[in-house]
Design a protein around this motif. Structure first.
Motif, short mmCIF file in Angstrom:
data_model
loop_
_atom_site.label_atom_id
_atom_site.label_comp_id
_atom_site.label_asym_id
_atom_site.label_seq_id
_atom_site.Cartn_x
_atom_site.Cartn_y
_atom_site.Cartn_z
N SER B 192 0.85 -1.20 0.00
CA SER B 192 0.00 0.00 0.00
C SER B 192 0.88 1.24 0.00
CB SER B 192 -0.96 -0.02 1.18
OG SER B 192 -0.42 0.65 2.28
N ASN B 193 2.05 1.13 0.62
CA ASN B 193 2.96 2.27 0.64
C ASN B 193 3.52 2.58 -0.75
OD1 ASN B 193 3.59 4.05 2.61
ND2 ASN B 193 5.69 3.29 2.83
N THR B 194 3.88 1.55 -1.50
CA THR B 194 4.38 1.83 -2.85
C THR B 194 3.27 2.38 -3.73
OG1 THR B 194 3.94 -0.34 -3.75
CG2 THR B 194 6.04 -0.07 -2.70
N ILE B 195 2.06 1.85 -3.52
CA ILE B 195 0.93 2.36 -4.31
C ILE B 195 0.70 3.83 -3.97
CG2 ILE B 195 -1.52 2.09 -4.83
CD1 ILE B 195 0.08 -0.25 -5.77
N GLU B 226 -1.11 -2.75 -10.39
CA GLU B 226 0.24 -2.60 -9.85
C GLU B 226 0.39 -3.43 -8.57
OE1 GLU B 226 1.47 1.46 -9.41
OE2 GLU B 226 3.17 0.90 -8.14
N GLY B 227 -0.60 -3.36 -7.70
CA GLY B 227 -0.55 -4.14 -6.46
C GLY B 227 -0.53 -5.63 -6.74
N MET B 291 -5.91 -1.61 -2.35
CA MET B 291 -7.21 -1.14 -1.88
C MET B 291 -7.03 -0.16 -0.71
SD MET B 291 -10.42 -3.42 -2.14
CE MET B 291 -9.94 -4.80 -1.17
N ILE B 292 -6.09 -0.51 0.20
CA ILE B 292 -5.85 0.36 1.35
C ILE B 292 -5.48 1.76 0.86
CG2 ILE B 292 -4.33 0.77 3.33
CD1 ILE B 292 -4.01 -2.30 3.53
N SER B 293 -4.53 1.82 -0.10
CA SER B 293 -4.06 3.12 -0.56
C SER B 293 -5.08 3.85 -1.41
CB SER B 293 -2.77 2.97 -1.35
OG SER B 293 -1.69 3.13 -0.49
#
Lengths: 227, 300
Positions: B192-195, B226-227, B291-293
């Motif tokens: 999620s951080n990279t997204i 991407e994820g 989804m988180i990001s």
């Protein structure tokens, strides 16, 4: 057609940006929105392209109540509206790609993209600058790319927030002639501006907003402020 | 969705991975570690299920008969056992056959070792082998047989092995699941951080897409891809590693067929099950991270 009935906009911090706006802008009109800074012009404009929702009252775009529109349908409302900003908001790609980007984003079939982009770039007078990057274009040229991007999808409205704010007088006039031309082709234009000379020369309908209220609305009116 | 659009989404997703190469690498590594642990666990889980299943098939109750029974009495007894509702099948294994089986099990030495035990000296009892209808009822059925009025000397079944195997697998499962879930959460957050970085890098594009009326899913898709991409790429190494290790285990254990209880799942069916599970898990962790990001940072 854009209609607003008793529209209020109160931001979360309690600022009352608009306080009971009633207005009707017909198809094919050219309207200037004028008024001092912080009077509510930007909010008024943002309501039109559904960047903001009214706190109270009804905003109708082509008869559709934007407050009631489901989230997933908002993109379809936005496709009827082109928007141009003072700072152009171009992406770091060629003029051609910037305009094509708008068509790709709404999933236009590929074979239709190229002819349409070329057509619009010709309309704004940039046929020979198609593959230049924003950094290689003058401010006036950049704004013309932005206009091309805004109208490439044939929207009913073109909303311009201080489109000449960053341009010198000569480029400003070029942009105004272009907007006039687009208006003649049937697109409704709503333009917020601080440019007194333009408003007083190219006479159109003028709506003046002060402290969140429409204080003046006259066809062929003057700018009316000293700044 | 149109093919053109799909291609575009994949291109954008790939650009996102490239743009944050190091962050993507970190996320892929985290996914790989997580999936490796899950992979080992899956190998155990699939095998334990396989073994218990195999055992269930073999589980039979052996009721040794008292030696004095006449053939008529034995037949009578067999008939009575067959009549029990929990019994699927029952058959008489005479002591001669018992001896024969034992000899075969001992291989070449068997003949010599058991020489002279034929006929009256045969130490084996006559046995009735009983297959329960439901392996779960083995224990109950065994008790029932033990309480049979007469003729049965002793009742055996594979209680210890099955029970221990099931207990062990339950325990291992819980430890690995808790540990694995923790790791999976960590991996999802790294993704999620990279997204999030991609979303920030593309915020201008996103703003323009919104303005020109791109649909919400048009904007979101590349981030999900991407994820998922990070998750799936992260699955490649652990899958390979787990399968190679399993092959090694098969080769070394398979050398001695005598470990009948350690009958491992064959490579092909385990390979398919484990790889599919690892890849699906990787994609799921990736999508979860996106989804988180997307929910937190992508304002549409």
């Amino acid at each position: 057609m854009i209609e607003m009935h008793d529209v209020w906009k109160v931001y979360d911090n309690g600022v009352e940006a608009l306080r009971g706006i009633n207005v009707k802008i017909d198809r094919g009109e050219f309207v200037y929105i004028v008024g001092p800074s912080g009077a509510g012009k930007s909010t008024f404009i943002k309501l039109m392209y559904r960047e903001e929702k009214p706190t109270h009252g009804v905003v109708l775009i082509n008869g559709v109540n934007v407050k009631r529109v489901r989230d997933w349908k908002i993109p379809h409302v936005r496709r009827k509206i082109g928007v141009v900003f003072q700072d152009f908001k171009l992406l770091n790609m060629t003029a051609y790609d910037n305009v094509a980007f708008a068509l790709e984003a709404i999933e236009t079939p590929r074979r239709k993209i190229r002819p349409r982009v070329e057509e619009v770039l010709e309309l704004v007078g940039l046929s020979d600058r198609m593959f230049a990057y924003p950094s290689q274009l003058s401010g006036g040229e950049q704004q013309r790319v932005a206009i091309a991007r805004a109208i490439v999808n044939n929207p009913s409205f073109l909303i311009a927030d201080e489109p000449t704010g960053n341009l010198d007088p000569e480029n400003s006039w070029d942009i105004m002639y272009l907007l006039e031309e687009i208006n003649k082709r049937g697109t409704t234009i709503v333009m917020a501006t601080h440019n007194k000379e333009i408003v007083n020369t190219l006479r159109q309908r003028v709506i003046a907003i002060e402290q969140g209220i429409i204080v003046r609305d006259e066809e062929g009116g003057e700018y009316g402020y000293e700044d | 969705m149109k093919i053109d659009t799909m291609i575009r989404h994949f291109r954008e997703a790939y650009r996102g991975v490239r743009r944050n190469a190091w962050m993507s690498f970190a996320a892929i590594s985290a996914v790989a570690v997580t999936l490796f642990i899950f992979g080992i666990f899956l190998v155990f889980a699939f095998n334990i299920r396989y073994m218990t299943h195999e055992l269930d098939k073999q589980v039979a109750i052996r009721a040794s008969l008292v030696p004095q029974l006449t053939p008529q009495q034995q037949d009578e007894l067999l008939k009575n056992i067959k009549a029990l509702p929990k019994v699927k099948e029952a058959k008489l294994v005479p002591k001669e056959q018992g001896l024969k089986i034992m000899k075969e099990a001992w291989g070449e030495d068997g003949e010599e070792f058991f020489a002279g035990l034929e006929g009256d000296k045969n130490p084996f009892p006559d046995v009735i082998e009983v297959q329960p209808k439901d392996p779960q009822q083995t224990e109950e059925l065994a008790k029932e047989l033990d309480n049979f009025p007469n003729g049965i000397e002793r009742v055996d079944y594979g209680e210890a092995v099955t029970d221990r195997l099931l207990n062990f697998s339950g325990w291992v499962r819980n430890v690995v699941l808790i540990f694995g879930l923790g790791l999976a959460t960590l991996a999802a957050f790294l993704i999620s951080n990279t997204i999030k970085l991609t979303i920030i890098a593309r915020r201008q594009e996103i703003e323009i897409m919104r303005l020109v009326g791109a649909s919400n899913w048009f904007i979101r898709w590349p981030f999900f891809i991407e994820g998922a991409f990070i998750g799936v790429v992260g699955a490649i190494v652990p899958t390979t590693l787990v399968l190679v290790l399993y092959q090694a285990a098969l080769t070394s254990l398979g050398a001695g067929e005598q470990y009948a209880i350690l009958k491992l799942m064959p490579m092909l069916s385990l390979g398919i099950n484990v790889s599919l599970s690892i890849f699906a898990l990787g994609a799921a962790i990736g999508m979860l991270g996106s989804m988180i990001s997307v929910r937190r940072f992508l304002k549409i």
